[in-house]
Design a protein around this motif. Structure first.
Motif, PDB file in Angstrom:
ATOM      1  N   THR A 161     -11.747   5.337   5.023  1.00  0.00           N
ATOM      2  CA  THR A 161     -10.841   5.100   3.900  1.00  0.00           C
ATOM      3  C   THR A 161     -10.172   3.743   4.008  1.00  0.00           C
ATOM      4  OG1 THR A 161     -10.429   7.477   3.717  1.00  0.00           O
ATOM      5  CG2 THR A 161      -8.826   6.016   2.684  1.00  0.00           C
ATOM      6  N   GLY A 162      -9.732   3.401   5.214  1.00  0.00           N
ATOM      7  CA  GLY A 162      -9.071   2.109   5.410  1.00  0.00           C
ATOM      8  C   GLY A 162      -9.968   0.943   5.078  1.00  0.00           C
ATOM      9  N   SER A 163     -11.254   1.058   5.397  1.00  0.00           N
ATOM     10  CA  SER A 163     -12.176  -0.043   5.122  1.00  0.00           C
ATOM     11  C   SER A 163     -12.342  -0.271   3.623  1.00  0.00           C
ATOM     12  CB  SER A 163     -13.527   0.214   5.787  1.00  0.00           C
ATOM     13  OG  SER A 163     -14.162   1.369   5.259  1.00  0.00           O
ATOM     14  N   ILE A 164     -12.390   0.811   2.842  1.00  0.00           N
ATOM     15  CA  ILE A 164     -12.486   0.677   1.383  1.00  0.00           C
ATOM     16  C   ILE A 164     -11.235   0.003   0.835  1.00  0.00           C
ATOM     17  CG2 ILE A 164     -12.603   1.927  -0.807  1.00  0.00           C
ATOM     18  CD1 ILE A 164     -15.231   2.032   0.639  1.00  0.00           C
ATOM     19  N   VAL A 211       0.849  -1.192   0.000  1.00  0.00           N
ATOM     20  CA  VAL A 211       0.000   0.000   0.000  1.00  0.00           C
ATOM     21  C   VAL A 211       0.883   1.240   0.000  1.00  0.00           C
ATOM     22  CG1 VAL A 211      -1.778   1.284   1.228  1.00  0.00           C
ATOM     23  CG2 VAL A 211      -1.796  -1.225   1.277  1.00  0.00           C
ATOM     24  N   LEU A 212       0.605   2.158  -0.896  1.00  0.00           N
ATOM     25  CA  LEU A 212       1.294   3.454  -0.932  1.00  0.00           C
ATOM     26  C   LEU A 212       0.312   4.522  -0.480  1.00  0.00           C
ATOM     27  CD1 LEU A 212       3.776   5.213  -1.800  1.00  0.00           C
ATOM     28  CD2 LEU A 212       2.671   5.396  -4.058  1.00  0.00           C
ATOM     29  N   VAL A 219      -2.897   2.487  -4.288  1.00  0.00           N
ATOM     30  CA  VAL A 219      -2.453   3.836  -3.890  1.00  0.00           C
ATOM     31  C   VAL A 219      -3.607   4.531  -3.181  1.00  0.00           C
ATOM     32  CG1 VAL A 219      -1.740   6.113  -4.716  1.00  0.00           C
ATOM     33  CG2 VAL A 219      -0.781   4.038  -5.752  1.00  0.00           C
ATOM     34  N   ILE A 220      -3.297   5.146  -2.022  1.00  0.00           N
ATOM     35  CA  ILE A 220      -4.289   5.914  -1.274  1.00  0.00           C
ATOM     36  C   ILE A 220      -3.807   7.357  -1.219  1.00  0.00           C
ATOM     37  CG2 ILE A 220      -5.561   6.135   0.882  1.00  0.00           C
ATOM     38  CD1 ILE A 220      -4.970   3.195   1.435  1.00  0.00           C
ATOM     39  N   LYS A 241      -0.609   2.538 -15.014  1.00  0.00           N
ATOM     40  CA  LYS A 241       0.165   1.419 -14.479  1.00  0.00           C
ATOM     41  C   LYS A 241      -0.705   0.230 -14.061  1.00  0.00           C
ATOM     42  CE  LYS A 241       4.092   3.743 -14.578  1.00  0.00           C
ATOM     43  NZ  LYS A 241       5.203   3.372 -15.508  1.00  0.00           N
ATOM     44  N   GLY A 242      -2.028   0.395 -14.108  1.00  0.00           N
ATOM     45  CA  GLY A 242      -2.911  -0.697 -13.719  1.00  0.00           C
ATOM     46  C   GLY A 242      -2.986  -0.924 -12.226  1.00  0.00           C
ATOM     47  N   ILE A 243      -2.890   0.150 -11.446  1.00  0.00           N
ATOM     48  CA  ILE A 243      -2.866   0.068  -9.985  1.00  0.00           C
ATOM     49  C   ILE A 243      -4.172   0.624  -9.419  1.00  0.00           C
ATOM     50  CG2 ILE A 243      -1.634   0.738  -7.888  1.00  0.00           C
ATOM     51  CD1 ILE A 243      -0.028  -1.057  -9.821  1.00  0.00           C
ATOM     52  N   ASN A 244      -4.792  -0.112  -8.505  1.00  0.00           N
ATOM     53  CA  ASN A 244      -6.033   0.354  -7.886  1.00  0.00           C
ATOM     54  C   ASN A 244      -5.786   1.597  -7.035  1.00  0.00           C
ATOM     55  OD1 ASN A 244      -7.628  -1.720  -8.988  1.00  0.00           O
ATOM     56  ND2 ASN A 244      -7.083  -3.117  -7.341  1.00  0.00           N
ATOM     57  N   TYR A 245      -6.857   2.373  -6.820  1.00  0.00           N
ATOM     58  CA  TYR A 245      -6.709   3.726  -6.274  1.00  0.00           C
ATOM     59  C   TYR A 245      -7.863   4.065  -5.334  1.00  0.00           C
ATOM     60  CZ  TYR A 245      -6.895   8.910  -6.497  1.00  0.00           C
ATOM     61  OH  TYR A 245      -6.969  10.255  -6.210  1.00  0.00           O
ATOM     62  N   VAL A 246      -7.528   4.751  -4.238  1.00  0.00           N
ATOM     63  CA  VAL A 246      -8.512   5.275  -3.290  1.00  0.00           C
ATOM     64  C   VAL A 246      -8.049   6.670  -2.899  1.00  0.00           C
ATOM     65  CG1 VAL A 246      -9.485   5.013  -0.964  1.00  0.00           C
ATOM     66  CG2 VAL A 246      -9.128   2.992  -2.393  1.00  0.00           C
ATOM     67  N   ASP A 247      -8.993   7.597  -2.649  1.00  0.00           N
ATOM     68  CA  ASP A 247      -8.559   8.896  -2.141  1.00  0.00           C
ATOM     69  C   ASP A 247      -9.544   9.445  -1.109  1.00  0.00           C
ATOM     70  OD1 ASP A 247     -10.617  10.527  -3.335  1.00  0.00           O
ATOM     71  OD2 ASP A 247      -9.514  10.619  -5.215  1.00  0.00           O
ATOM     72  N   VAL A 248      -9.117  10.532  -0.459  1.00  0.00           N
ATOM     73  CA  VAL A 248      -9.958  11.220   0.526  1.00  0.00           C
ATOM     74  C   VAL A 248     -10.396  12.569  -0.016  1.00  0.00           C
ATOM     75  CG1 VAL A 248      -8.954  10.040   2.521  1.00  0.00           C
ATOM     76  CG2 VAL A 248      -7.949  12.197   1.741  1.00  0.00           C
TER      77      VAL A 248
END
Length: 366
Positions: free
Chosen positions: A319-322, A5-6, A70-71, A91-98
């Motif tokens: 955010t952590g739960s997602i 996790v980044l 990536v968060i 890059k094909g990397i999943n993503y989450v943000d606040v």
């Protein structure tokens, strides 16, 4: 293989809260970033620090490519473009943000098809509000035969445990009028208007909230097309902070409140004030979602609320739960989506239960 996790902006208060949640609920290795070098990172052997400025594009690309997800916690998102999300898609990397600003939200949603084509799940506007608030709405809407109106209200005590960045976000939200979905059409709203006193669950009781521009204002009408009105309001404790915020929105000249130097001054003054009053008010949060509509041929209202004694920690939980669900393969929805369009009510209640978050709800016949 160990998940990686980044967390961009991971040294900030919200980033730290997200890190703590993931350390507790996953086995992932976590890299947190910040602009200033440090000798170590809190969180034990599974957490390391990477000195990184988002302007260092090649270093950013390398860090993203070496991650599973990536968060993005490096706000305020009023100032951010979609560079990080675009690199994740590439890059094909999943993503989450606040993220918590409509301009960023709209720009991110415009990348939905690109993310879908790349097989990337990107969930935006996570946290407490927006975030958990969106899921409360989805849960409520699903109770009706026909849902008609959504009324979201957020109440924060003192600083909410947040830092200067969140203070900036509040004052940035006062700069411009915004469009809201009211009676089936977009209408222009002035920020921090239409004071309304509502009943929140104990220990908050009756408190005031005001119109405030939030991403839910634009995402909820799209996620639930049958809805004809979406109201988003915000308030502070103690109430004199509401009065001061109202003055900043309506008495200060617009050109003054739109100056970066004034935003910085107001943010630092507010942080100093709340740092003192926190000892009397606490730093908790109440999120109240009320949906009205038709159920079994009756006009009804369904109200759901979530409370937490630390607003920043609650943001980390949301955010952590997602991120946890994406890492576990339970939330896979290629594209770019707000929380309410991606997270099922069943999964939402599961992750809230696992974090000790109780959802208070009740019906009222109108």
């Amino acid at each position: 293989m160990t998940e990686r996790v980044l967390i961009l902006g991971g040294r900030g208060r919200i980033g730290s809260a997200v890190t703590n949640d993931l350390v507790t609920h996953t086995q992932a290795d976590i890299t947190i970033t910040g602009r200033d070098p440090v000798t170590n990172a809190n969180g034990g052997d599974r957490v390391r620090f990477l000195a990184l400025d988002l302007e260092e594009e090649e270093k950013l690309r390398e860090a993203i490519a070496n991650s599973t997800i990536v968060i993005h916690c490096a706000g305020p998102f009023h100032y951010r473009d979609t560079q990080v999300l675009e690199i994740c898609i590439e890059k094909g990397i999943n993503y989450v943000d606040v993220s918590d600003h409509r301009s960023y939200t709209q720009a991110a949603l415009n990348l939905c098809q690109k993310a879908a084509d790349a097989g990337v799940t990107a969930i935006i506007n996570t946290g407490i509000f927006p975030g958990i608030s969106n899921s409360l709405v989805r849960q409520a809407v699903e109770q009706f035969d026909l849902a008609e109106k959504i009324h979201l209200s957020y109440l924060v005590s003192g600083s909410g445990g947040a830092g200067i960045t969140v203070m900036r976000t509040t004052f940035l939200g006062l700069q411009h009028q915004f469009a809201a979905w009211i009676n089936g059409e977009w209408q222009i709203i002035q920020p921090y208007t239409d004071r309304e006193e509502l009943n929140f669950p104990p220990p908050y009781g009756r408190n005031a909230v005001y119109w405030f521009d939030m991403p839910e204002t634009i995402t909820l009408p799209k996620s639930f097309p049958e809805i004809n009105t979406v109201v988003t309001k915000f308030g502070s404790l103690p109430d004199f902070y509401n009065r001061l915020t109202w003055m900043a929105a309506h008495i200060f000249p617009k050109w003054l409140i739109q100056k970066n130097s004034m935003i910085e001054l107001l943010s630092h003054v507010s942080y100093t004030m709340t740092d003192f009053t926190n000892q009397f008010t606490g730093i908790g949060v109440a999120v109240r979602a009320e949906v009205t509509g038709i159920k079994e041929d009756k006009k009804m209202a369904y109200t759901a609320a979530v409370l937490h004694n630390n607003t920043t920690v609650a943001t980390g939980l949301g955010t952590g739960s997602i991120a946890q669900l994406i890492l576990e393969g339970k939330l896979q929805k290629p594209g770019v989506f707000p929380v309410e369009a991606a997270l099922s009510t069943n999964l939402f209640t599961q992750v809230m239960d696992s974090r000790g978050i109780k959802i208070n709800s009740h019906w009222l016949t109108l």
